[in-house]
Design a protein around this motif. Structure first.
Motif, mmCIF file in Angstrom:
data_model
loop_
_atom_site.group_PDB
_atom_site.id
_atom_site.type_symbol
_atom_site.label_atom_id
_atom_site.label_comp_id
_atom_site.label_asym_id
_atom_site.label_seq_id
_atom_site.Cartn_x
_atom_site.Cartn_y
_atom_site.Cartn_z
ATOM 1 N N ASP A 22 0.842 -1.187 0.000
ATOM 2 C CA ASP A 22 0.000 0.000 0.000
ATOM 3 C C ASP A 22 0.886 1.249 0.000
ATOM 4 O O ASP A 22 2.061 1.201 0.366
ATOM 5 C CB ASP A 22 -0.906 0.007 1.228
ATOM 6 N N ILE A 23 0.291 2.331 -0.386
ATOM 7 C CA ILE A 23 0.988 3.618 -0.368
ATOM 8 C C ILE A 23 1.344 3.966 1.069
ATOM 9 O O ILE A 23 0.580 3.724 2.000
ATOM 10 C CB ILE A 23 0.084 4.717 -0.973
ATOM 11 N N ASN A 24 2.510 4.566 1.247
ATOM 12 C CA ASN A 24 2.950 5.044 2.544
ATOM 13 C C ASN A 24 3.312 6.513 2.383
ATOM 14 O O ASN A 24 4.055 6.870 1.477
ATOM 15 C CB ASN A 24 4.165 4.233 3.007
ATOM 16 N N SER A 25 2.763 7.356 3.229
ATOM 17 C CA SER A 25 3.114 8.771 3.157
ATOM 18 C C SER A 25 3.385 9.307 4.557
ATOM 19 O O SER A 25 2.937 8.738 5.550
ATOM 20 C CB SER A 25 2.002 9.582 2.485
ATOM 21 N N ASP A 26 4.138 10.384 4.606
ATOM 22 C CA ASP A 26 4.498 10.995 5.885
ATOM 23 C C ASP A 26 4.598 12.499 5.651
ATOM 24 O O ASP A 26 5.406 12.950 4.846
ATOM 25 C CB ASP A 26 5.830 10.420 6.362
ATOM 26 N N ALA A 27 3.778 13.268 6.341
ATOM 27 C CA ALA A 27 3.742 14.714 6.140
ATOM 28 C C ALA A 27 4.714 15.467 7.051
ATOM 29 O O ALA A 27 4.776 16.689 7.010
ATOM 30 C CB ALA A 27 2.325 15.233 6.366
ATOM 31 N N SER A 28 5.473 14.715 7.849
ATOM 32 C CA SER A 28 6.397 15.395 8.772
ATOM 33 C C SER A 28 7.692 15.786 8.059
ATOM 34 O O SER A 28 8.006 15.289 6.984
ATOM 35 C CB SER A 28 6.719 14.476 9.958
ATOM 36 N N TRP A 29 8.444 16.667 8.696
ATOM 37 C CA TRP A 29 9.750 17.051 8.164
ATOM 38 C C TRP A 29 10.734 15.931 8.463
ATOM 39 O O TRP A 29 10.737 15.351 9.547
ATOM 40 C CB TRP A 29 10.223 18.355 8.801
ATOM 41 N N MET A 30 11.578 15.616 7.479
ATOM 42 C CA MET A 30 12.601 14.584 7.665
ATOM 43 C C MET A 30 13.768 14.865 6.740
ATOM 44 O O MET A 30 13.650 15.653 5.795
ATOM 45 C CB MET A 30 12.033 13.187 7.387
ATOM 46 N N SER A 31 14.859 14.210 7.000
ATOM 47 C CA SER A 31 16.044 14.405 6.160
ATOM 48 C C SER A 31 15.802 13.806 4.777
ATOM 49 O O SER A 31 14.957 12.916 4.599
ATOM 50 C CB SER A 31 17.264 13.732 6.792
ATOM 51 N N LEU A 32 16.551 14.292 3.813
ATOM 52 C CA LEU A 32 16.466 13.764 2.461
ATOM 53 C C LEU A 32 16.825 12.280 2.449
ATOM 54 O O LEU A 32 16.177 11.481 1.764
ATOM 55 C CB LEU A 32 17.399 14.546 1.532
ATOM 56 N N GLU A 33 17.807 11.887 3.243
ATOM 57 C CA GLU A 33 18.218 10.485 3.306
ATOM 58 C C GLU A 33 17.091 9.588 3.824
ATOM 59 O O GLU A 33 16.856 8.504 3.304
ATOM 60 C CB GLU A 33 19.467 10.324 4.188
ATOM 61 N N LYS A 34 16.402 10.051 4.863
ATOM 62 C CA LYS A 34 15.288 9.267 5.406
ATOM 63 C C LYS A 34 14.165 9.174 4.375
ATOM 64 O O LYS A 34 13.557 8.112 4.207
ATOM 65 C CB LYS A 34 14.774 9.878 6.709
ATOM 66 N N ALA A 35 13.883 10.265 3.685
ATOM 67 C CA ALA A 35 12.833 10.252 2.662
ATOM 68 C C ALA A 35 13.174 9.264 1.548
ATOM 69 O O ALA A 35 12.313 8.512 1.083
ATOM 70 C CB ALA A 35 12.630 11.651 2.081
ATOM 71 N N LYS A 36 14.452 9.246 1.126
ATOM 72 C CA LYS A 36 14.877 8.314 0.079
ATOM 73 C C LYS A 36 14.755 6.859 0.517
ATOM 74 O O LYS A 36 14.563 5.970 -0.303
ATOM 75 C CB LYS A 36 16.327 8.589 -0.327
ATOM 76 N N ALA A 37 14.857 6.599 1.805
ATOM 77 C CA ALA A 37 14.788 5.231 2.334
ATOM 78 C C ALA A 37 13.348 4.756 2.559
ATOM 79 O O ALA A 37 13.124 3.610 2.950
ATOM 80 C CB ALA A 37 15.573 5.143 3.635
ATOM 81 N N SER A 38 12.362 5.620 2.299
ATOM 82 C CA SER A 38 10.958 5.255 2.519
ATOM 83 C C SER A 38 10.548 4.090 1.625
ATOM 84 O O SER A 38 11.021 3.949 0.497
ATOM 85 C CB SER A 38 10.054 6.455 2.230
ATOM 86 N N THR A 39 9.660 3.254 2.154
ATOM 87 C CA THR A 39 9.173 2.088 1.414
ATOM 88 C C THR A 39 7.646 1.999 1.543
ATOM 89 O O THR A 39 7.062 2.581 2.466
ATOM 90 C CB THR A 39 9.796 0.790 1.950
ATOM 91 N N PRO A 40 7.001 1.254 0.651
ATOM 92 C CA PRO A 40 5.562 1.036 0.795
ATOM 93 C C PRO A 40 5.266 0.241 2.066
ATOM 94 O O PRO A 40 6.149 -0.424 2.615
ATOM 95 C CB PRO A 40 5.185 0.215 -0.443
#
Length: 93
Positions: A22-40
């Motif tokens: 499923d889609i995973n989203s997060d509206a909080s502020w985070m580092s670019l590295e953490k955002a790149k590591a996001s997964t479904p």
């Protein structure tokens, strides 16, 4: 109140355990590295598989009965794009 035995005669569908993405989203502020590591998100659903084709898998988790014991309605319907299904297993009920 009469309890009804759930058999193949009640609903002509397999009861499955389905793992899907499923889609995973997060509206909080985070580092670019953490955002790149996001997964479904991996989800798990159970229900009667009433439709499975190249486009969708449709599960119903709930059913109810008429007074004569025949199937009345289905509920808690989950529609999953087939491309999101990771695996499914038929369960014995």
């Amino acid at each position: 109140m009469k309890l009804h035995k759930i058999t193949k005669k009640v609903i002509d569908a397999k009861f499955v355990l389905c793992h899907w993405l499923d889609i995973n989203s997060d509206a909080s502020w985070m580092s670019l590295e953490k955002a790149k590591a996001s997964t479904p998100t991996i989800c798990v659903s159970t229900g009667w598989l009433i439709r499975a084709d190249k486009n969708v898998h449709v599960l119903v988790a709930d059913i109810n009965f008429e007074d004569d014991g025949t199937l009345a309605d289905v509920g808690n319907v989950t529609v999953i794009p087939t491309m999101n299904v990771i695996k499914k297993k038929v369960l014995k009920i």
